[in-house]
Design a protein around this motif. Structure first.
Motif, PDB file in Angstrom:
ATOM      1  N   UNK A   1       0.814  -1.220   0.000  1.00  0.00           N
ATOM      2  CA  UNK A   1       0.000   0.000   0.000  1.00  0.00           C
ATOM      3  C   UNK A   1       0.847   1.269   0.000  1.00  0.00           C
ATOM      4  N   UNK A   2       1.927   1.275   0.797  1.00  0.00           N
ATOM      5  CA  UNK A   2       2.795   2.447   0.879  1.00  0.00           C
ATOM      6  C   UNK A   2       3.992   2.353  -0.064  1.00  0.00           C
ATOM      7  N   UNK A   3       3.927   1.444  -1.037  1.00  0.00           N
ATOM      8  CA  UNK A   3       4.935   1.331  -2.087  1.00  0.00           C
ATOM      9  C   UNK A   3       6.281   0.840  -1.543  1.00  0.00           C
ATOM     10  N   UNK A   4       6.203  -0.075  -0.580  1.00  0.00           N
ATOM     11  CA  UNK A   4       7.386  -0.754  -0.075  1.00  0.00           C
ATOM     12  C   UNK A   4       7.473  -2.134  -0.715  1.00  0.00           C
ATOM     13  N   UNK A   5       8.682  -2.623  -0.841  1.00  0.00           N
ATOM     14  CA  UNK A   5       8.934  -3.969  -1.337  1.00  0.00           C
ATOM     15  C   UNK A   5       8.862  -4.928  -0.152  1.00  0.00           C
ATOM     16  N   UNK A   6       7.775  -5.670  -0.043  1.00  0.00           N
ATOM     17  CA  UNK A   6       7.580  -6.551   1.111  1.00  0.00           C
ATOM     18  C   UNK A   6       8.576  -7.696   1.140  1.00  0.00           C
ATOM     19  N   UNK A   7       9.168  -8.023  -0.004  1.00  0.00           N
ATOM     20  CA  UNK A   7      10.155  -9.105   0.006  1.00  0.00           C
ATOM     21  C   UNK A   7      11.492  -8.653   0.584  1.00  0.00           C
ATOM     22  N   UNK A   8      11.622  -7.368   0.894  1.00  0.00           N
ATOM     23  CA  UNK A   8      12.814  -6.873   1.596  1.00  0.00           C
ATOM     24  C   UNK A   8      12.499  -6.615   3.066  1.00  0.00           C
ATOM     25  N   UNK A   9      11.313  -7.019   3.507  1.00  0.00           N
ATOM     26  CA  UNK A   9      10.844  -6.620   4.842  1.00  0.00           C
ATOM     27  C   UNK A   9      10.730  -7.781   5.822  1.00  0.00           C
ATOM     28  N   UNK A  10      11.207  -8.963   5.457  1.00  0.00           N
ATOM     29  CA  UNK A  10      11.129 -10.107   6.365  1.00  0.00           C
ATOM     30  C   UNK A  10      11.918  -9.844   7.642  1.00  0.00           C
ATOM     31  N   UNK A  11      13.016  -9.148   7.520  1.00  0.00           N
ATOM     32  CA  UNK A  11      13.856  -8.850   8.675  1.00  0.00           C
ATOM     33  C   UNK A  11      13.498  -7.508   9.289  1.00  0.00           C
ATOM     34  N   UNK A  12      13.185  -6.524   8.462  1.00  0.00           N
ATOM     35  CA  UNK A  12      12.987  -5.154   8.937  1.00  0.00           C
ATOM     36  C   UNK A  12      11.643  -4.957   9.634  1.00  0.00           C
ATOM     37  N   UNK A  13      10.618  -5.681   9.188  1.00  0.00           N
ATOM     38  CA  UNK A  13       9.296  -5.686   9.830  1.00  0.00           C
ATOM     39  C   UNK A  13       8.715  -4.281   9.978  1.00  0.00           C
ATOM     40  N   UNK A  14       8.652  -3.564   8.870  1.00  0.00           N
ATOM     41  CA  UNK A  14       8.069  -2.225   8.884  1.00  0.00           C
ATOM     42  C   UNK A  14       6.572  -2.227   8.598  1.00  0.00           C
ATOM     43  N   UNK A  15       5.994  -3.406   8.285  1.00  0.00           N
ATOM     44  CA  UNK A  15       4.611  -3.444   7.824  1.00  0.00           C
ATOM     45  C   UNK A  15       3.819  -4.592   8.445  1.00  0.00           C
ATOM     46  N   UNK A  16       2.506  -4.421   8.532  1.00  0.00           N
ATOM     47  CA  UNK A  16       1.680  -5.458   9.181  1.00  0.00           C
ATOM     48  C   UNK A  16       1.713  -6.799   8.460  1.00  0.00           C
ATOM     49  N   UNK A  17       1.868  -6.775   7.129  1.00  0.00           N
ATOM     50  CA  UNK A  17       1.950  -8.035   6.395  1.00  0.00           C
ATOM     51  C   UNK A  17       3.152  -8.854   6.866  1.00  0.00           C
ATOM     52  N   UNK A  18       4.266  -8.163   7.088  1.00  0.00           N
ATOM     53  CA  UNK A  18       5.487  -8.845   7.529  1.00  0.00           C
ATOM     54  C   UNK A  18       5.359  -9.319   8.965  1.00  0.00           C
ATOM     55  N   UNK A  19       4.762  -8.504   9.813  1.00  0.00           N
ATOM     56  CA  UNK A  19       4.569  -8.909  11.212  1.00  0.00           C
ATOM     57  C   UNK A  19       3.784 -10.214  11.288  1.00  0.00           C
ATOM     58  N   UNK A  20       2.717 -10.291  10.514  1.00  0.00           N
ATOM     59  CA  UNK A  20       1.887 -11.497  10.533  1.00  0.00           C
ATOM     60  C   UNK A  20       2.636 -12.699   9.982  1.00  0.00           C
ATOM     61  N   UNK A  21       3.408 -12.472   8.932  1.00  0.00           N
ATOM     62  CA  UNK A  21       4.124 -13.571   8.287  1.00  0.00           C
ATOM     63  C   UNK A  21       5.221 -14.133   9.192  1.00  0.00           C
ATOM     64  N   UNK A  22       5.963 -13.251   9.861  1.00  0.00           N
ATOM     65  CA  UNK A  22       7.044 -13.699  10.737  1.00  0.00           C
ATOM     66  C   UNK A  22       6.476 -14.422  11.951  1.00  0.00           C
ATOM     67  N   UNK A  23       5.360 -13.958  12.440  1.00  0.00           N
ATOM     68  CA  UNK A  23       4.733 -14.651  13.571  1.00  0.00           C
ATOM     69  C   UNK A  23       4.372 -16.082  13.190  1.00  0.00           C
ATOM     70  N   UNK A  24       3.850 -16.266  11.990  1.00  0.00           N
ATOM     71  CA  UNK A  24       3.488 -17.606  11.544  1.00  0.00           C
ATOM     72  C   UNK A  24       4.726 -18.456  11.254  1.00  0.00           C
ATOM     73  N   UNK A  25       5.764 -17.830  10.742  1.00  0.00           N
ATOM     74  CA  UNK A  25       6.992 -18.587  10.482  1.00  0.00           C
ATOM     75  C   UNK A  25       7.518 -19.200  11.780  1.00  0.00           C
ATOM     76  N   UNK A  26       7.582 -18.410  12.817  1.00  0.00           N
ATOM     77  CA  UNK A  26       8.115 -18.920  14.085  1.00  0.00           C
ATOM     78  C   UNK A  26       7.120 -19.832  14.795  1.00  0.00           C
ATOM     79  N   UNK A  27       5.852 -19.641  14.500  1.00  0.00           N
ATOM     80  CA  UNK A  27       4.839 -20.525  15.072  1.00  0.00           C
ATOM     81  C   UNK A  27       4.984 -21.944  14.527  1.00  0.00           C
ATOM     82  N   UNK A  28       5.329 -22.043  13.231  1.00  0.00           N
ATOM     83  CA  UNK A  28       5.384 -23.344  12.566  1.00  0.00           C
ATOM     84  C   UNK A  28       6.808 -23.832  12.311  1.00  0.00           C
TER      85      UNK A  28
END
Length: 868
Positions: A232-259
């Motif tokens: 939405x804010x024109x960020x590259x989400x595939x560069x955000x797995x580590x930086x976690x600047x966006x809610x999509x990444x927060x949710x994804x990392x939570x699930x990664x560590x969950x599983x």
């Protein structure tokens, strides 16, 4: 010669649509004669021909009303179909793991044998415990497979393939399904970037005609600015797995560590003239912390992808073009955790059919290719199940051995006065499940003094060792200095946090507690409006947001251009330059409301008893400058960097709360600039500005406007004489590199030496200047992503930040460039008439992650009237 699988399928289904098909047998070519080129097929076209399907589960074409590939699926359609699968198949469970910026749901489907559906949670817990305790999994332990698609919205073949894979896993009946249900738990993430996917599906579908255009110049294949690659804010989400600047990444990392999946897939698209890529990437460009066993497993699975494409006569490549270095991407973040991340890149259609050097590329072919590698991943993982199960255990054992060999015990970090920034960094450590302890006694060790409850120690002796080593790395040289993305992402440098590494003997001096709540909190102040004014300090990261909110509520504010000491509750307190003052004379009864507003931002308000101060300026001083509500014009549009414009927008919109006016640069001449206090220009090409726009901006500057630019935008400022500076041209930089002894094959290596992909630099800043009000240290880490070099103006009154003599502190930059950058200008502020031009050589808002410099953008807005 036998016909290719693709040709057989195409012939069969084009006949089904009533088309005349002429196939060449010997040369494997075919011609289609038809009024229209059909590009839609039923699910059975893409899926194995020997699979039976449960009729209770609707096919994609039955649900959508058309065959897959006819239209680009919208996100809402994808969500609706995933819910239908969960409703009609007893194998599927669905959950919403979070929401995008646009409030679109992020889905995760769990697909498992119905007979053990109720035991999936216990299987997951056992899996996590096996990793933690380095315990060998049981013989019947399942593989956990995370299948993720289309993190770039304009790479939609992945999400369209996920539609089909979901149907196959929910309704299919064949030997592969039997083996998958028996031996795996599959996690299907059909759309990693809902907002981008929605934008792109609308674009592609709105430009499709009955007569499909193959031309690469057709508007369908050339998106307008900004591209839907981004969120939405024109960020590259595939560069955000580590930086976690966006809610999509927060949710994804939570699930990664969950599983903690054994395998994670990451489906992308690349240039139209490519073929198909799958990992491993370039061998020499692997992150040095990634296990060689990981590479071996990735290579093993690569043979399954190759075999699948060979059977279908499809071209592909591996071990070139893409690297496995940056741990912030979907295919590499898993590598730091004992999972096998795999990147897939399909040649893009960007529409429905497009010409390429390999012939016409269709959307349906792109979808089919991603389905092919989805199946080859599942097949290869099944056949190597034991190796994948054992790898996560051996990975943990190897990590423990690395910890024991490391002479460094961990990292000590000092909490700054700006507690919000420190907490934001710790929140990221928490999200990555990195453990740390609070320092509970004063300590002075390894050159760093940390007071009781004002610092943390991150021990290397934990499961996240490899990730910790990477986020605290200041390495500047690597076996291969060519990078697909940034070469450094040091977290304390990004947050401007003082830190030091400790040896084992030094770490023993620390007294520690695991309780984060022991950290010093922001001082609580009892509401008191009995004095003549309220005040708050500018060093808080959220001070610009509080100032903006107060202005929006009608408060009258003053900013102190110089420090002062004031009487506070019978005592005195020092206030630094940049302090915001709310005089009672101008705000009256509003002051009660101010405390409630300040509490939202966790910033204390201090009640000043008298306008006559014991020291420094008085409250009625001419150095108490009025603050007006900012009116910001942000320039975007074709030619500008969508990433950087989005980062500026994101900062003002989500962290400061200022509504900005965003325009395309071609419209600038028609804008009444007198309505705006500030103009911000991110990196870009500004040749589209006509003479009227340049004249208009020049007059606006002369009349008191503030023009803010970064990176290549300041080159435009220089060309228009708004900025008096000397910026090195490309030929000047090229002249510093020796070419005489090089061969043709050295061209790529030379190009990488001239490039700065992303490195951390230190600059010395002038804390007396309003642009740096609120900063604690005059040594500031900056993030450099270009080789722009601006010479020092020679004046201490406008070159306000200068790169140090040895400026490189993390990441790769060639010796030649580093020497040229040394002593050059990092930030320049100059007057232009009654206005001012603020020039950042680097990106101060980089990916929403570089907290240590993003506040400079807030200062550029609120402190600009002090910059005389």
């Amino acid at each position: 010669m036998a016909k290719s699988l693709f040709s057989q399928r195409l012939k069969s289904f084009l006949k089904a649509f009533g088309l005349i098909v002429l196939f060449g047998i010997a040369n494997q070519t075919f011609a289609v004669v038809s009024p229209h080129l059909k590009t839609e097929f039923p699910a059975t076209y893409y899926l194995p021909t020997d699979t039976k399907f449960d009729p209770a589960v609707p096919t994609p074409e039955a649900f959508l009303g058309y065959g897959v590939g006819k239209w680009h699926i919208r996100h809402d359609q994808l969500v609706a179909y995933m819910y239908k699968l969960a409703e009609t198949s007893d194998r599927v469970t669905i959950e919403v793991t979070g929401y995008s910026h646009q409030d679109k749901p992020l889905l995760l489907l769990t697909i498992a044998d119905p007979d053990r559906k109720d035991s999936v949670e216990s299987l997951r817990q056992a899996h996590i415990e096996n990793i933690k305790k380095q315990r060998q999994p049981k013989s019947d332990a399942p593989l956990f497979m995370y299948m993720g698609y289309s993190i770039h919205g304009n790479e939609p073949s992945g999400s369209n393939a996920a539609l089909l894979l979901g149907y196959y896993l929910a309704a299919g009946d064949d030997k592969r399904i039997d083996a998958l249900l028996k031996n795996t738990v599959i996690l299907l993430d059909p759309a990693l970037n809902p907002d981008g996917l929605s934008r792109y599906s609308h674009w592609a579908n709105m430009h499709k005609g009955y007569q499909l255009s193959r031309s690469r110049y057709h508007r369908e294949h050339k998106e307008n600015w900004p591209s839907a690659r981004t969120n939405y804010y024109w960020f590259d989400l595939n560069r955000d797995w580590l930086l976690l600047s966006h809610p999509e990444s927060d949710a994804r990392i939570e699930q990664f560590h969950h599983w903690r999946p054994h395998v994670l897939t990451d489906f992308h698209e690349m240039g139209t003239d490519g073929t198909y890529f799958f990992q491993p990437g370039v061998p020499s460009r692997k992150n040095p912390l990634t296990s060689n066993d990981n590479v071996a497993l990735t290579q093993t699975l690569a043979h399954y992808h190759a075999d699948a494409f060979d059977k279908d006569n499809q071209l592909y490549f591996t071990e070139e073009g893409f690297d496995d270095f940056y741990y912030g991407k979907g295919s590499t973040y898993p590598d730091a955790h004992g999972s096998v991340g795999i990147l897939f890149e399909q040649a893009r259609v960007r529409g429905h059919v497009q010409e390429s050097i390999n012939g016409d590329l269709t959307f349906t072919r792109s979808i089919l290719n991603h389905i092919t590698t989805s199946f080859s991943t599942l097949d290869g993982s099944l056949e190597n199940r034991r190796a994948l199960l054992d790898y996560q255990v051996s990975f943990a054992e190897q990590t423990k051995q690395l910890v024991q060999k490391d002479e460094v015990a961990g990292v000590l970090l000092k909490q700054p006065k700006d507690i919000f920034r420190f907490d934001a960094m710790l929140d990221k450590l928490d999200a990555h499940q990195i453990q740390y302890s609070v320092v509970t006694k004063d300590v002075d060790v390894a050159g760093l003094r940390v007071e009781k409850n004002k610092g943390v120690f991150v021990s290397y002796d934990q499961a996240q060792y490899r990730l910790i080593k990477s986020i605290f790395s200041q390495r500047t040289s690597f076996p291969d200095n060519t990078f697909y993305d940034v070469s450094n992402w040091n977290m304390p440098l990004a947050f401007d946090i003082d830190y030091t590494s400790l040896k084992q003997s030094e770490s023993k001096k620390l007294t520690l507690s695991k309780k984060r709540e022991k950290l010093t909190k922001i001082e609580s102040v009892r509401p008191d409006v009995g004095g003549v004014a309220l005040a708050f300090d500018w060093y808080h990261y959220q001070a610009p947001a509080l100032a903006n909110r107060l202005l929006q509520k009608g408060f009258k504010l003053r900013i102190a251009g110089k420090p002062f000491t004031a009487n506070i509750n019978g005592d005195t307190r020092d206030f630094e330059s940049g302090t915001v003052v709310l005089p009672k004379a101008f705000n009256g009864d509003l002051l009660e409301e101010a405390f409630a507003i300040a509490k939202e931002f966790s910033i204390p308000l201090w009640s000043i008893k008298s306008g006559l101060t014991p020291k420094g300026i008085d409250l009625g001083s001419r150095n108490m400058v009025p603050v007006r509500q900012p009116r910001i014009l942000l320039i975007g549009g074709e030619g500008t960097s969508e990433y950087e414009v989005g980062e500026v927008w994101h900062y003002f919109d989500t962290r400061v709360g200022i509504p900005i006016t965003l325009i395309d640069q071609e419209e600038l001449a028609s804008v009444n600039l007198s309505e705006f206090s500030h103009i911000v220009a991110a990196s870009g090409r500004y040749r589209e500005w006509d003479e009227r726009a340049n004249t208009s901006v020049g007059k606006w500057l002369e009349n008191g406007g503030t023009l803010i630019g970064q990176k290549s935008a300041i080159r435009w400022f220089e060309s228009q004489d708004w900025l008096d500076a000397s910026i090195l041209r490309t030929r000047d930089i090229d002249a510093q590199f020796e070419e005489e002894q090089l061969a043709y094959a050295d061209a790529d290596k030379l190009a990488s030496k001239k490039r700065i992909s992303g490195s951390a630099y230190k600059a010395t800043v002038d804390l007396s200047h309003p642009l740096f009000f609120g900063l604690e240290n005059n040594s500031l880490p900056l993030f450099k992503t270009s080789n722009m070099i601006v010479e020092h103006t020679g004046s201490p009154f406008d070159t306000l930040a200068v790169y140090d003599d040895n400026p490189l502190v993390g990441g790769y930059t060639s010796k030649e460039l580093t020497e040229m950058i040394s002593g050059s200008a990092a930030i320049i502020v100059q007057r232009k008439g009654r206005g001012r031009v603020i020039s950042f050589v680097d990106n101060v808002n980089f990916r929403g992650y570089w907290y240590g410099t993003s506040k400079l953008m807030g200062n550029a807005i609120f402190m600009s009237n002090l910059m005389d």
